[in-house]
Design an enzyme around this catalytic site. Sequence first.
Site, PDB file in Angstrom:
ATOM      1  N   TRP A   1     -15.797  -7.244 -45.059  1.00  0.00           N
ATOM      2  CA  TRP A   1     -15.691  -6.920 -46.822  1.00  0.00           C
ATOM      3  C   TRP A   1     -16.873  -6.003 -46.709  1.00  0.00           C
ATOM      4  O   TRP A   1     -17.798  -6.554 -47.097  1.00  0.00           O
ATOM      5  CB  TRP A   1     -15.231  -8.085 -47.885  1.00  0.00           C
TER       6      TRP A   1
ATOM      7  N   ASN B   1      -5.686 -14.743 -53.700  1.00  0.00           N
ATOM      8  CA  ASN B   1      -6.659 -14.103 -53.329  1.00  0.00           C
ATOM      9  C   ASN B   1      -7.728 -14.872 -54.028  1.00  0.00           C
ATOM     10  O   ASN B   1      -7.808 -14.871 -55.141  1.00  0.00           O
ATOM     11  CB  ASN B   1      -7.127 -12.932 -52.943  1.00  0.00           C
ATOM     12  N   GLU B   2      -8.527 -15.822 -53.516  1.00  0.00           N
ATOM     13  CA  GLU B   2      -9.725 -16.444 -53.853  1.00  0.00           C
ATOM     14  C   GLU B   2      -9.009 -16.778 -55.717  1.00  0.00           C
ATOM     15  O   GLU B   2      -9.762 -17.324 -57.266  1.00  0.00           O
ATOM     16  CB  GLU B   2     -10.423 -15.703 -54.482  1.00  0.00           C
TER      17      GLU B   2
ATOM     18  N   LYS C   1     -21.194  -3.242 -50.200  1.00  0.00           N
ATOM     19  CA  LYS C   1     -20.658  -3.751 -49.124  1.00  0.00           C
ATOM     20  C   LYS C   1     -20.049  -3.199 -48.165  1.00  0.00           C
ATOM     21  O   LYS C   1     -19.222  -3.193 -46.712  1.00  0.00           O
ATOM     22  CB  LYS C   1     -19.787  -4.745 -49.475  1.00  0.00           C
TER      23      LYS C   1
ATOM     24  N   TYR D   1     -24.061 -13.832 -50.641  1.00  0.00           N
ATOM     25  CA  TYR D   1     -24.293 -14.514 -52.249  1.00  0.00           C
ATOM     26  C   TYR D   1     -25.297 -15.441 -52.372  1.00  0.00           C
ATOM     27  O   TYR D   1     -26.187 -16.128 -53.205  1.00  0.00           O
ATOM     28  CB  TYR D   1     -23.183 -14.837 -53.203  1.00  0.00           C
TER      29      TYR D   1
ATOM     30  N   ASN E   1     -12.630 -16.984 -47.723  1.00  0.00           N
ATOM     31  CA  ASN E   1     -14.093 -15.676 -48.210  1.00  0.00           C
ATOM     32  C   ASN E   1     -15.044 -16.855 -47.750  1.00  0.00           C
ATOM     33  O   ASN E   1     -15.199 -17.727 -48.845  1.00  0.00           O
ATOM     34  CB  ASN E   1     -13.598 -15.352 -48.963  1.00  0.00           C
TER      35      ASN E   1
HETATM   36  C1  GCU Z   1     -15.265 -11.969 -52.924  1.00  0.00           C
HETATM   37  C2  GCU Z   1     -13.372 -10.598 -53.570  1.00  0.00           C
HETATM   38  C3  GCU Z   1     -13.660  -9.683 -53.764  1.00  0.00           C
HETATM   39  C4  GCU Z   1     -14.718  -9.361 -53.579  1.00  0.00           C
HETATM   40  C5  GCU Z   1     -15.669  -9.366 -52.883  1.00  0.00           C
HETATM   41  C6  GCU Z   1     -17.158  -9.161 -53.415  1.00  0.00           C
HETATM   42  O1  GCU Z   1     -14.775 -12.717 -53.057  1.00  0.00           O
HETATM   43  O2  GCU Z   1     -12.254 -11.479 -52.856  1.00  0.00           O
HETATM   44  O3  GCU Z   1     -12.410  -9.028 -54.545  1.00  0.00           O
HETATM   45  O4  GCU Z   1     -15.269  -7.272 -53.773  1.00  0.00           O
HETATM   46  O5  GCU Z   1     -15.305 -10.802 -52.964  1.00  0.00           O
HETATM   47  O6  GCU Z   1     -18.091  -9.797 -54.064  1.00  0.00           O
HETATM   48  O7  GCU Z   1     -17.842  -8.193 -52.673  1.00  0.00           O
END
Ligand code: GCU
Length: 737
Positions: free
Chosen positions: A508, A372-373, A529, A434, A428
């Site tokens: 998410w 992941n990322e 989130k 953001y 993602n």
């Molecule tokens: C990500 C990540 C998550 C994280 C999320 C966020 O990119 O994979 O683990 O919690 O972003 O910033 O909320």
Amino acid sequence: MRTITNINANWQFLKAEIPLEKALSYASQGETVNLPHTWNAVDGQDGGNDYHRGTCWYVRRLSTEEIEGERIFLEINGAAMSAEVYLNGRKLTEHRGGYSAFRVELTDGLDRSSEGENVLAVSVHNEDNDQVYPQKADFTFYGGLYRAVNLIAVPEEHFELGRDGTPGIKVTPAVDLVRKTAVVTVESWQNASEVTYEVNGETKTAISEDGHAQAEFVIDNVRLWDGVEDPYLYTASARLSSGDEVSTRFGCRVFACDPEKGFLLNGRSYPLRGVSRHQDLKGKGNALSYEDHRADMEIIREIGANTLRLAHYQHAQEFYDLCDENGIVVWAEIPYITMHMANGRENTLSQMRELITQNYNHPSIAVWGLSNEITAASPVGEDLLENHRQLNALCHKLDPTRLTTMANVFMLETDSPILEIPDINSYNLYFGWYLGELIQNDEFFDEYHANYPDRCIGFSEYGADANPAFHSSHPERGDYTEEYQALYHEHMLKMIEARPYLWATHVWNLFDFAADGRDEGGKHGENQKGLVTFDRKVRKDAFYLYKAAWNRSEAFVHLCGKRYVNRAEEETEIKVYSNQPSVSLYADGAFVGTQEGRTVFTFRIPMSGEHEIRAVSGDAEDRMTIRRVSEPDESYIFNKAAASVTNWFDAEENDPACFSIMDTLGELRAHPKAGAVIEAMMAKNTAERGDVAEAVKDNPALQRMMARMTMVSLLKQAGTDEESIRQLNRILQGIKK
Ligand code: GCU
């Protein structure tokens, strides 16, 4: 006979970095705890990134009854993050990885004499190191013995218990959808010469060679495991003449993925639309009971998701079981996350081996997630690529039936060689939260799909934080209001529905979760989130948006803004989410109107004093009270400075013939004069924030993304003060387009 004895009760817990001998002699002075247990239930959730990370001890005396049987194995279902197991002062094993089960045989070390004393001591560690994942991620790395611990007594001849926490039995159904049959291969590992299998009422005996045996069964008129509609489960069992027996449930289904058609279940289009889940709860950390897991699954059923991304690590067996039973298609993954570690390769491979070995039989699991990322804090170097190639090959070797995928960070170039490693891709993206604008999510996938028509692409994460205490009639990115989160998801839902080729999409996150390093949106230590709060008590408005789109079983209407009671406006918007085709609204008993449509229904009503609002569709109804106030309710505003910026620029009258901060960076840069103004301003910012500017300069994906953003949005994201924004706008207004 196999006896499983749960030994969750009565452990002595010592929160002390001490050697084994001391742990044993001080054990009686420790705190008595029952498992599941974490030592970070409080400090891992209260912000400050200062939760206890270190070594703690769990010590327990085993009673004579607990160790009855020929061969005794200890089963630890989760020791986070690493553990060492000692029996009567002797080290038996160690395990690295906080999310998978492991077993070790105790038999030879047990004192079974009449006065025999048997003491288990487990040291558990969650301190940082450079070998065991995760080390850098946006969630709390709770430490503890946080899942069940069992003793398993088996006869001399028994099914294998040691290797990677194997269940001892492996079932591979191969389904022929046309003939409606399944050929089911059952395998097992044992130290006996013969095994008897049973599937669907049929029995077969097989000879074991080199500890491995297998048999094939044919199921005619097979009943499929058919997602949420009909998740039918069969059972396979294996038995030895010694009496040892193992069994597992399995499902007969066909998963497929197509770049154009998206995900297919049993040959038909079945777009995977759902949410992600972390395994923690307010006040409990990751030490969850079966009841907690079941309650989470009920919320997942309520929202109507047909898929779950179980992030960012292996979840509890009980939870994969719940997914099997409820027809939820699962993305399972290991915590190879954020930052590649040169010394971590072996750990990624062992965590993947355990994930697959322990979960192979679950029909719900469709894909294995490699990472992941992972390029968020590491360059795409040869070691990282090789790590992924090895992980991918391992997945295919252990499980040729499932696809591999990974969740990429937004700034990873789509032509990066890493995207060629897994079978299917996923990104993602957080445009509209953001950074960037909502529309950039749409553009990203359109571009990807056009450039790579032969690749399957999914949307592994998207979301926006919301604290249900904050409200606004002019919701904005970054304001943490429930209303912005709802708007964000309204956009995303439409974006997703228009792109059925997306093989899976996962919000998410379904639940707010602990990230002790966070401090934002009015809460310490939480990522907000979630569509539901950390304590599962409040379903935020956005929850009902997805429920309206996905849940077909229960007719409902939901009035948004119930917590937004005090409103300082003459007229207010009333929004209703519903899975019904029409919704009627009443204010103070008087009919306001009926709207036909899908999912989102909006009305406007004049405000004076207090109003009783009622939304109705058939038998479904919802009510709320709102109130006209003279001044905005300050308690609804988190970011007061940003809120004031919003208000003035909304009202500002710009001359459309001239440039303004409402133009995109790309448009401004393309004009010699406006471009020069922007370059000069950027140069000043670079001098102030060299590190960030450097990162942007070397990242063409970020550059392209920024070019599409409006100047005002870029400035606000950079935290530029109101006066500087006004001043730039005045300068730009002096330049003719
Ligand atoms: C990500 C990540 C998550 C994280 C999320 C966020 O990119 O994979 O683990 O919690 O972003 O910033 O909320």
